[in-house]
Write a protein that holds these residues in place. Structure first.
Motif, PDB file in Angstrom:
ATOM      1  N   GLY A  64       0.816  -1.205   0.000  1.00 16.94           N
ATOM      2  CA  GLY A  64       0.000   0.000   0.000  1.00 16.94           C
ATOM      3  C   GLY A  64       0.851   1.257   0.000  1.00 16.94           C
ATOM      4  O   GLY A  64       0.554   2.227  -0.703  1.00 16.94           O
ATOM      5  N   LEU A  65       1.925   1.244   0.782  1.00 17.54           N
ATOM      6  CA  LEU A  65       2.843   2.383   0.804  1.00 17.54           C
ATOM      7  C   LEU A  65       3.504   2.577  -0.554  1.00 17.54           C
ATOM      8  O   LEU A  65       3.627   3.707  -1.050  1.00 17.54           O
ATOM      9  N   LEU A  66       3.935   1.488  -1.164  1.00 20.14           N
ATOM     10  CA  LEU A  66       4.601   1.589  -2.464  1.00 20.14           C
ATOM     11  C   LEU A  66       3.659   2.125  -3.526  1.00 20.14           C
ATOM     12  O   LEU A  66       4.055   2.921  -4.396  1.00 20.14           O
ATOM     13  N   LYS A  67       2.402   1.705  -3.498  1.00 14.69           N
ATOM     14  CA  LYS A  67       1.428   2.205  -4.477  1.00 14.69           C
ATOM     15  C   LYS A  67       1.221   3.703  -4.322  1.00 14.69           C
ATOM     16  O   LYS A  67       1.099   4.422  -5.312  1.00 14.69           O
ATOM     17  N   LEU A  68       1.169   4.185  -3.084  1.00 13.65           N
ATOM     18  CA  LEU A  68       1.028   5.623  -2.868  1.00 13.65           C
ATOM     19  C   LEU A  68       2.178   6.382  -3.505  1.00 13.65           C
ATOM     20  O   LEU A  68       1.993   7.503  -4.005  1.00 13.65           O
ATOM     21  N   CYS A  69       3.361   5.783  -3.498  1.00 18.26           N
ATOM     22  CA  CYS A  69       4.554   6.418  -4.074  1.00 18.26           C
ATOM     23  C   CYS A  69       4.736   6.083  -5.556  1.00 18.26           C
ATOM     24  O   CYS A  69       5.827   6.322  -6.105  1.00 18.26           O
ATOM     25  N   ALA A  70       3.682   5.564  -6.176  1.00 17.59           N
ATOM     26  CA  ALA A  70       3.707   5.246  -7.614  1.00 17.59           C
ATOM     27  C   ALA A  70       4.833   4.287  -7.969  1.00 17.59           C
ATOM     28  O   ALA A  70       5.479   4.418  -9.019  1.00 17.59           O
ATOM     29  N   THR A  73       4.393  -2.391  -7.938  1.00 19.79           N
ATOM     30  CA  THR A  73       4.501  -3.535  -7.036  1.00 19.79           C
ATOM     31  C   THR A  73       4.669  -4.847  -7.786  1.00 19.79           C
ATOM     32  O   THR A  73       4.972  -5.871  -7.173  1.00 19.79           O
ATOM     33  N   ALA A  74       4.472  -4.822  -9.108  1.00 24.24           N
ATOM     34  CA  ALA A  74       4.778  -6.025  -9.892  1.00 24.24           C
ATOM     35  C   ALA A  74       6.287  -6.204 -10.003  1.00 24.24           C
ATOM     36  O   ALA A  74       6.799  -7.325 -10.029  1.00 24.24           O
ATOM     37  N   VAL A  75       7.011  -5.097 -10.039  1.00 23.46           N
ATOM     38  CA  VAL A  75       8.477  -5.143 -10.074  1.00 23.46           C
ATOM     39  C   VAL A  75       9.011  -5.451  -8.673  1.00 23.46           C
ATOM     40  O   VAL A  75       9.916  -6.264  -8.500  1.00 23.46           O
ATOM     41  N   HIS A  76       8.425  -4.800  -7.669  1.00 26.41           N
ATOM     42  CA  HIS A  76       8.850  -5.000  -6.281  1.00 26.41           C
ATOM     43  C   HIS A  76       7.807  -5.871  -5.579  1.00 26.41           C
ATOM     44  O   HIS A  76       7.066  -5.414  -4.706  1.00 26.41           O
ATOM     45  N   GLN A  77       7.747  -7.138  -5.965  1.00 24.92           N
ATOM     46  CA  GLN A  77       6.700  -8.027  -5.454  1.00 24.92           C
ATOM     47  C   GLN A  77       6.904  -8.370  -3.988  1.00 24.92           C
ATOM     48  O   GLN A  77       5.942  -8.496  -3.238  1.00 24.92           O
ATOM     49  N   ALA A  78       8.120  -8.554  -3.568  1.00 26.43           N
ATOM     50  CA  ALA A  78       8.403  -8.899  -2.171  1.00 26.43           C
ATOM     51  C   ALA A  78       9.573  -8.044  -1.691  1.00 26.43           C
ATOM     52  O   ALA A  78      10.655  -8.544  -1.395  1.00 26.43           O
ATOM     53  N   PRO A  79       9.367  -6.730  -1.612  1.00 25.31           N
ATOM     54  CA  PRO A  79      10.480  -5.843  -1.265  1.00 25.31           C
ATOM     55  C   PRO A  79      10.880  -5.995   0.189  1.00 25.31           C
ATOM     56  O   PRO A  79      10.087  -6.369   1.050  1.00 25.31           O
ATOM     57  N   ARG A  80      12.147  -5.707   0.439  1.00 27.14           N
ATOM     58  CA  ARG A  80      12.618  -5.572   1.817  1.00 27.14           C
ATOM     59  C   ARG A  80      12.682  -4.084   2.076  1.00 27.14           C
ATOM     60  O   ARG A  80      13.393  -3.355   1.378  1.00 27.14           O
ATOM     61  N   LEU A  81      11.912  -3.610   3.046  1.00 26.46           N
ATOM     62  CA  LEU A  81      11.777  -2.185   3.285  1.00 26.46           C
ATOM     63  C   LEU A  81      12.357  -1.827   4.642  1.00 26.46           C
ATOM     64  O   LEU A  81      12.016  -2.439   5.658  1.00 26.46           O
ATOM     65  N   LEU A  82      13.251  -0.839   4.640  1.00 23.96           N
ATOM     66  CA  LEU A  82      13.788  -0.285   5.883  1.00 23.96           C
ATOM     67  C   LEU A  82      13.263   1.135   5.991  1.00 23.96           C
ATOM     68  O   LEU A  82      13.538   1.980   5.129  1.00 23.96           O
ATOM     69  N   MET A  83      12.490   1.386   7.035  1.00 25.82           N
ATOM     70  CA  MET A  83      11.780   2.654   7.173  1.00 25.82           C
ATOM     71  C   MET A  83      12.375   3.489   8.300  1.00 25.82           C
ATOM     72  O   MET A  83      12.557   3.000   9.419  1.00 25.82           O
TER      73      MET A  83
END
Length: 264
Positions: A64-70, A73-83
């Motif tokens: 959901g966060l990635l979609k907000l940032c355009a 998510t098909a490219v980043h299907q299982a991202p590792r996110l450090l926030m």
């Protein structure tokens, strides 16, 4: 500390209040960088409450966060996110004991040394010339509970003092952009995001015009430094209570310890 991972995305979140859609001056802002500190997608600003409420898992929240940032998510299907999150992510142990067990400290001093109002990490910063806010007295309780709510739902495991995770795709730390104003290290990382590095005041590239987005960028850079340049950041001392958390700030933005300021 986890070894750096080239596939990690680094997100900065400048936290707005629960109802920040009613506040045009201060809202949630997100900025995402890759391992090379390049902007991924577009900076976003608004209210994350709906995204938080609608997510039923960490994966749904992250996507959901990635979609907000355009971000695709098909490219980043299982991202590792450090926030890197710009809000207090804990309360002091004395405050917790006071409200949960009725245990009071013997005496209370000036504001910056008040054990209820500030955590040990904030005392550490007071002694080094910085003035972090208190979620108890500085009207940022809405932001603090929002950040802690997100940790409780999507990154509930305390990996180490000041580091939260879901154990798979999301890790989070507390960041403090104001602590970077005197940091040459972080300023050097910000330089590529200026239209003209020599301009005064600095003009940021499109998408980063608002101060909320600029703070989110700094949080993302602090998250990147946490993974790739941990020696740049002040690390929690062994006697810090993990329940209080830790604010990760650049060492070169701190003054030598001068004793806590008591004017606030």
């Amino acid at each position: 500390m986890t070894e750096p991972n080239a596939s990690t995305l680094f997100m900065g979140w400048d936290v707005g209040g629960w109802n920040c859609d009613r506040n045009p001056a201060s809202r949630d802002a997100l900025v995402v960088l890759d391992a090379e500190r390049r902007l991924v997608g577009k900076p976003w600003r608004g209210n994350l409450r709906r995204t938080i409420n609608e997510a039923n898992s960490t994966a749904e929240f992250v996507h959901g966060l990635l979609k907000l940032c355009a971000i695709d998510t098909a490219v980043h299907q299982a991202p590792r996110l450090l926030m890197g999150i710009d809000t207090p992510l804990g309360f002091s142990r004395p405050f917790i004991d006071l409200i949960t067990r009725g245990m009071a400290v013997p005496t209370v001093g000036e504001s910056s040394s008040n054990p209820y109002l500030h955590r040990r990490t904030e005392h550490f910063l007071f002694e080094r010339g910085l003035y972090p806010l208190s979620p108890i007295k500085d009207m940022i309780g809405s932001q603090a509970t929002k950040g802690m709510h997100v940790l409780g739902r999507f990154a509930p495991v305390r990996e180490a003092c000041g580091v939260w995770t879901d154990g798979r795709m999301l890790r989070a730390i507390e960041a403090y952009p104001s602590a970077c104003k005197r940091s040459a290290c972080i300023e050097a990382l910000r330089a590529p995001f200026y239209v003209d590095a020599g301009s005064v005041p600095r003009i940021f590239v499109p998408g980063l015009e608002h101060v909320d987005a600029q703070d989110a960028l700094t949080c993302a850079l602090l998250a990147w430094a946490f993974e790739h340049r941990p020696q740049w950041l002040a690390q929690p001392k062994a006697d810090i209570d993990p329940v209080e958390g830790w604010i990760f700030v650049p060492e070169d933005g701190l003054r030598a310890s001068v004793g806590a300021d008591s004017s606030r």
